[in-house]
Write a protein that holds these residues in place. Structure first.
Motif, PDB file in Angstrom:
ATOM      1  N   LYS A 173       6.981   9.129   6.406  1.00 20.56           N
ATOM      2  CA  LYS A 173       6.888  10.469   6.982  1.00 20.56           C
ATOM      3  C   LYS A 173       7.016  10.429   8.483  1.00 20.56           C
ATOM      4  CE  LYS A 173       6.060  14.781   5.891  1.00 20.56           C
ATOM      5  NZ  LYS A 173       4.951  15.587   5.439  1.00 20.56           N
ATOM      6  N   LEU A 174       6.300   9.456   9.085  1.00 20.22           N
ATOM      7  CA  LEU A 174       6.294   9.373  10.545  1.00 20.22           C
ATOM      8  C   LEU A 174       7.686   9.007  11.070  1.00 20.22           C
ATOM      9  CD1 LEU A 174       2.857   7.601  11.170  1.00 20.22           C
ATOM     10  CD2 LEU A 174       3.449   9.968  11.747  1.00 20.22           C
ATOM     11  N   VAL A 211       0.147   4.316  -0.178  1.00 17.27           N
ATOM     12  CA  VAL A 211      -0.375   5.388   0.686  1.00 17.27           C
ATOM     13  C   VAL A 211       0.142   5.225   2.102  1.00 17.27           C
ATOM     14  CG1 VAL A 211      -2.483   6.351   1.659  1.00 17.27           C
ATOM     15  CG2 VAL A 211      -2.418   5.692  -0.751  1.00 17.27           C
ATOM     16  N   ILE A 212       0.037   4.011   2.578  1.00 13.62           N
ATOM     17  CA  ILE A 212       0.515   3.735   3.939  1.00 13.62           C
ATOM     18  C   ILE A 212       2.036   3.891   4.009  1.00 13.62           C
ATOM     19  CG2 ILE A 212       0.986   1.719   5.401  1.00 13.62           C
ATOM     20  CD1 ILE A 212      -1.527   2.866   6.324  1.00 13.62           C
ATOM     21  N   LYS A 259       9.891  11.956  10.905  1.00 14.18           N
ATOM     22  CA  LYS A 259       9.513  12.875  11.980  1.00 14.18           C
ATOM     23  C   LYS A 259      10.052  12.407  13.320  1.00 14.18           C
ATOM     24  CE  LYS A 259       5.730  15.261  12.508  1.00 14.18           C
ATOM     25  NZ  LYS A 259       4.365  15.799  12.583  1.00 14.18           N
ATOM     26  N   TYR A 270       3.962   5.847   2.377  1.00 12.36           N
ATOM     27  CA  TYR A 270       4.307   7.271   2.448  1.00 12.36           C
ATOM     28  C   TYR A 270       4.107   7.790   3.867  1.00 12.36           C
ATOM     29  CZ  TYR A 270       4.591  12.193   1.295  1.00 12.36           C
ATOM     30  OH  TYR A 270       4.967  13.504   1.240  1.00 12.36           O
ATOM     31  N   LEU A 271       2.971   7.407   4.459  1.00 11.37           N
ATOM     32  CA  LEU A 271       2.644   7.856   5.821  1.00 11.37           C
ATOM     33  C   LEU A 271       3.716   7.393   6.794  1.00 11.37           C
ATOM     34  CD1 LEU A 271       0.585   9.113   7.840  1.00 11.37           C
ATOM     35  CD2 LEU A 271      -0.412   6.832   8.025  1.00 11.37           C
ATOM     36  N   ASP A 310       0.846  -1.198   0.000  1.00  6.66           N
ATOM     37  CA  ASP A 310       0.000   0.000   0.000  1.00  6.66           C
ATOM     38  C   ASP A 310       0.883   1.251   0.000  1.00  6.66           C
ATOM     39  OD1 ASP A 310      -1.838   2.016   0.438  1.00  6.66           O
ATOM     40  OD2 ASP A 310      -2.812   1.015   2.140  1.00  6.66           O
ATOM     41  N   LYS A 359      -1.333  -1.467  12.566  1.00  5.90           N
ATOM     42  CA  LYS A 359      -1.327  -0.302  11.678  1.00  5.90           C
ATOM     43  C   LYS A 359      -2.402   0.672  12.119  1.00  5.90           C
ATOM     44  CE  LYS A 359      -0.439  -2.253   7.215  1.00  5.90           C
ATOM     45  NZ  LYS A 359      -0.865  -2.391   5.850  1.00  5.90           N
ATOM     46  N   PRO A 360      -2.256   1.888  11.894  1.00  3.55           N
ATOM     47  CA  PRO A 360      -1.040   2.510  11.327  1.00  3.55           C
ATOM     48  C   PRO A 360       0.011   2.771  12.396  1.00  3.55           C
ATOM     49  CG  PRO A 360      -2.701   4.163  11.659  1.00  3.55           C
ATOM     50  CD  PRO A 360      -3.289   2.877  12.143  1.00  3.55           C
ATOM     51  N   THR A 393       2.210   4.858  14.724  1.00  3.69           N
ATOM     52  CA  THR A 393       2.063   6.185  15.327  1.00  3.69           C
ATOM     53  C   THR A 393       3.385   6.554  15.971  1.00  3.69           C
ATOM     54  OG1 THR A 393       1.346   5.212  17.392  1.00  3.69           O
ATOM     55  CG2 THR A 393      -0.381   5.835  15.829  1.00  3.69           C
TER      56      THR A 393
END
Lengths: 147, 735
Positions: free
Chosen positions: A38-39, A31-32, A42, A34-35, A29, A135-136, A138
């Motif tokens: 990013k996390l 989309v996941i 961060k 990428y998330l 996935d 998931k997701p 955190t």
């Protein structure tokens, strides 16, 4: 062989100043992915993060990395279960076959949306799986498991 | 040896007393001086007479000269006391005293009196004797005479022939007759007869292979001072036999009458069709409980005869023209408003214009009733057998038909033909394949060998349809011996078809269920993925861009996040619901332990609401532990949740063992439920309250219902608004 590996993993958990050389995100996935990427950024990860879309590609990556990394290196793998071609379970089986050839250490977490208790139990039973992260991802779960 | 001559008399007397013979001591002049005790006996003289006695007075035929010539004498007809003797004696000098001589009597015997009579008298007597003899020998009776010693001294011709071979030279009474067995019994008999004059007794004698019975009479007669016993007897065998025959016949007749309730009858039927009874036994009234006037043409007034039967009798009698030896009639009398069946066995003789019916009449009511009962039973049995919607057949040990009912074979002719034949014959007749017949034969054999019933289902294809027959062979044994085989056949086509349909539907259902479950699982699983993305990004968005948003924007993003969370929860719950199923075997679980764990898990909210949970001692049951746990957890948390604010929830848990299941009750003091909603609350996602008042997704009770149903139980609620609710659920003992 497997028992020794388990002990190593156990020790790694208490190793606060561990060096993460690289992270693999194995999930189809985007989309996941990428998330998650990013996390992770961060959260302060500087190591290279590679996304692979199925288990087959992940296995190939491991073989490639074997030429680049050394025994000091530690590879973190975040593995999804549902993937085409070779899913999470398949990957684990193939990993078992090539594990002895790998020079570096591996920290593997299963990252899945399934909250099926059977899956969770099966995951935790696997020698190569350190833990199961729902998931997701955190920031909390990143701090808890990965860092 | 010469003895001392001068021995005294006493010595001599002493000597002779020792001699075991009668001895007479005489002097030289033949005077009797002395005799020993045996001598006194012999001579029948006491010693007091001795002085006047000389030898020649004792023995007159002797003279002194005889003693010169010889010393040994044989005398005939010597008479002492009126009895004649023949005497032998020896004459010797006495060794002790030369004056004495001794007479030794060596032998003596009684001689019969010879009567001296003239020849004329003798002839006369002889004639008389011959007449008497002839008379005695022609008597039918037997005549025997015995002396006092029991010797037979005379028997007439009849008795000689009766006792042929048994009469020896010296037959004794007790040898011939059982009445006495020994001499002593003979003596007893004699003394009885002497007193009573005569005695009667019976004796069985075997004569020429016939057993005869004699009636004997013995009496005593004294002739010339001698006792004789006269025995006269007659053969009463025949009369005894007759008597026995008569008594036998009598008792037979009595028995017959007793058991057969028979009365003799004589009935007169005249040409003018009037009739009367001329004879009826005394037993008639006892048998029929009614009395018929004899010789009364109006006898019908005294007893009611069934009119139809009477008509029949009259018509039968009217056509009689000759004597009939065998006239039987069965009819009914009416006594006390009841039918009494009778049967007449008789013969009819014609006397002029009258018919005389002579015979016996019996009461056959019992027999008739039994016959009727039997007939009714048979009719009933036949009715049942012919109307049962099943084939019933009876077979002998060779699998030949003994009986088949209408349902088995419709045509009566074919049914009759089938008796004694078997299935193979039937197949041959109908030109059918013998496969089924062989299958039946095999089952038949199995039933006989195992001595137990065998069941099977025949599948028959007829005119394009498939019929199923449930068949059974039941072997019937008595005391281990085979009697016959009962065969049953029931058409179970409908049943089988229904069952097949049911099986089909069941497997379809199972498949659909599986599909549904898979669907639910996959759907929720696949839905989770994009859901995770939304959750993740909305969080990220909130983290990075929240400050840049205006109030509206903040509100939107919050709503998005909340909705998504809710969706995740719903999908989670849905997935969990779809996973409730009997996957593994149920286990024995101690519910007390389980409840303890549940309370621990809920300890947080229990304490927060200051709830009190009281619970009875719960049983240990067989169930699916994780699901039961879920069940209790749901119900308890509901009870705590749906309590009015400010009130401490009080929860009571109880259980009850029932025959087939366990009944559990969970009572609370919560807000209660409106009766209109009692059914709805168990629907998935159904909520009765707003989320603001009471949070929740409405799936809890649906869960509970599904959990209870996989335990083959039920769940329902009783409740009063504002007072509380009691949730009841049952867990089957047979999960």
């Amino acid at each position: 062989m497997k028992e020794v590996h388990f002990t190593l993993q156990y020790l790694n958990m208490f190793n606060m100043s561990k060096k993460i050389s690289s992270i693999l995100l194995v999930d189809d996935d985007t989309v996941i992915d990428y998330l998650h990427k990013k996390l992770l950024l961060k959260a302060g990860i500087v190591a290279p993060i590679t996304t692979l879309y199925n288990g087959r590609k992940a296995i190939e990556e491991l073989t490639t990395l074997n030429n680049q990394l050394s025994s000091d290196d530690c590879l973190t793998i975040l593995l999804d279960l549902n993937m085409p071609i070779l899913d999470g379970w398949g990957f684990l089986e193939e990993l078992d076959l090539i594990f002895t050839t790998l020079k570096f250490k591996i920290e593997l977490f299963i990252l899945s949306s399934s909250n099926n208790p059977d899956d969770i139990i099966k995951a935790k039973k696997n020698t190569y799986v350190i833990d199961y992260i729902p998931k997701p991802l955190t920031s909390e779960s990143i701090n808890k498991y990965i860092l | 040896m010469k003895l001392i001559n001068n021995s005294t008399m006493l010595d001599v007397f002493e000597l002779v007393s020792t001699i075991p013979l009668p001895v007479i001591v005489i002097d030289k002049r033949f005077n009797v001086i002395h005799f020993n005790p045996l001598g006194a006996d012999f001579l029948k003289i006491s010693s007091y007479d001795v002085d006047t006695l000389d030898l020649f007075s004792l023995f007159p035929q002797l003279s002194a000269d005889d003693f010169q010539l010889k010393t040994s004498f044989e005398l005939k007809n010597v008479s002492f006391s009126g009895i004649n003797y023949n005497v032998n004696f020896n004459y010797e000098p006495c060794g002790l005293n030369e004056d004495f001589r001794l007479i030794y009597v060596t032998k003596y015997a009684v001689v019969q009196q010879k009567l001296g009579m003239s020849e004329f008298k003798l002839n006369y007597l002889k004639k008389k004797v011959n007449i008497y003899d002839a008379f005695l020998n022609n008597l039918k009776e037997g005549v025997m005479v015995f002396n006092e010693y029991g010797n037979l001294i005379y028997s007439n011709r009849n008795s000689k022939s009766h006792f042929a071979g048994k009469l020896g030279g010296n037959s004794l009474f007790w040898e011939l007759f059982d009445h006495c067995n020994s001499q002593s019994q003979w003596e007893d008999l004699k003394s009885r007869v002497d007193v009573k004059r005569e005695e009667h007794f019976l004796q069985k004698i075997q004569i020429d292979k016939n057993e005869c019975i004699f009636s004997l009479e013995i009496s005593h007669k004294v002739i010339d001072q001698l006792k004789y016993y006269l025995l006269i007897y007659i053969d009463i065998s025949d009369s005894i036999k007759d008597k026995m025959e008569i008594s036998k016949r009598d008792s037979e007749l009595e028995l017959f009458h007793k058991n057969n309730l028979v009365s003799n009858l004589e009935f007169i039927f005249k040409s003018d069709k009037t009739s009367y009874f001329s004879h009826l036994s005394d037993s008639f009234e006892e048998i029929f409980h009614v009395n018929i006037d004899l010789n009364n043409p109006n006898w019908l007034k005294t007893v009611r005869f069934h009119p139809e039967d009477f008509k029949t009798l009259i018509s039968r009698l009217t056509v009689v023209e000759t004597n009939i030896s065998d006239f039987n009639f069965i009819g009914r009398l009416i006594v006390n408003h009841q039918f009494v069946w009778f049967e007449i066995n008789s013969k009819i003789e014609i006397f002029g214009t009258d018919l005389v019916l002579k015979g016996i009449i019996k009461n056959i009511t019992d027999i008739k009733n039994k016959e009727d009962d039997l007939k009714n039973k048979t009719v009933f049995n036949d009715l049942v057998l012919d109307n049962i919607p099943a084939d019933i057949a009876l077979f002998d040990k060779d699998h030949n038909y003994l009986f088949v009912n209408t349902n088995g074979v419709k045509e009566a002719a074919l049914r009759d033909w089938l008796i004694g034949k078997n299935d193979f014959d039937y197949c041959a007749l109908k030109g059918m394949d013998t496969t089924l017949a062989q299958i039946r034969r095999d089952y038949f054999t199995m039933a006989i060998e195992t001595k137990q019933q065998v069941n099977w289902i025949d599948k028959i294809e007829k005119e394009g349809n498939i019929n199923y027959m449930y068949r059974r062979f039941f072997p019937f044994f008595i005391d281990g011996f085979f009697q016959y085989m009962i065969g049953y056949g029931i058409d179970v086509t409908e049943l089988k078809n229904a069952q097949n349909k049911l099986d089909e539907q069941n497997s379809t259902l199972l498949e659909k269920n599986k599909e549904l479950e898979r669907f639910a699982y996959v759907a929720s699983h696949d839905l989770q993925e994009p859901l995770s993305s939304i959750i993740g990004y909305s969080k990220l968005f909130k983290d990075e861009y929240f400050p840049t948003l205006d109030d509206e924007g903040k509100l939107y993003i919050n709503f998005i996040a909340k909705s998504v969370e809710r969706m995740k929860m719903l999908i989670s719950a849905l997935m969990e619901y779809s996973r409730i199923d009997k996957k593994e075997l149920p286990l024995q679980v101690d519910l007390n332990n389980l409840l303890h764990e549940v309370n621990e898990d809920l300890s947080d909210i229990i304490q927060r609401h200051e709830s009190q949970i009281t619970c009875d001692l719960l049983p240990s049951i067989i169930c699916f532990p994780s699901f039961i746990r879920s069940l209790f957890q749901n119900l308890i948390s509901n009870a705590i949740k749906f309590t009015a604010p400010g009130i401490s929830p009080m929860i009571f848990i109880s259980s009850e063992e029932r025959e087939m299941d366990w009944l559990f009750k969970i009572r609370d003091n919560g807000v209660g439920i409106d009766p209109r909603n009692f059914e709805e609350i168990f629907l998935i996602f159904k909520r009765l309250h707003n989320s603001q008042d009471y949070p929740g997704n409405g799936i809890g009770l649906a869960h509970c219902k599904k959990i209870v149903s996989i335990h083959n139980g039920n769940i329902w609620v009783e409740s009063t608004l504002n007072e509380g609710s009691t949730f009841h659920f049952t867990i089957s003992k047979y999960v």
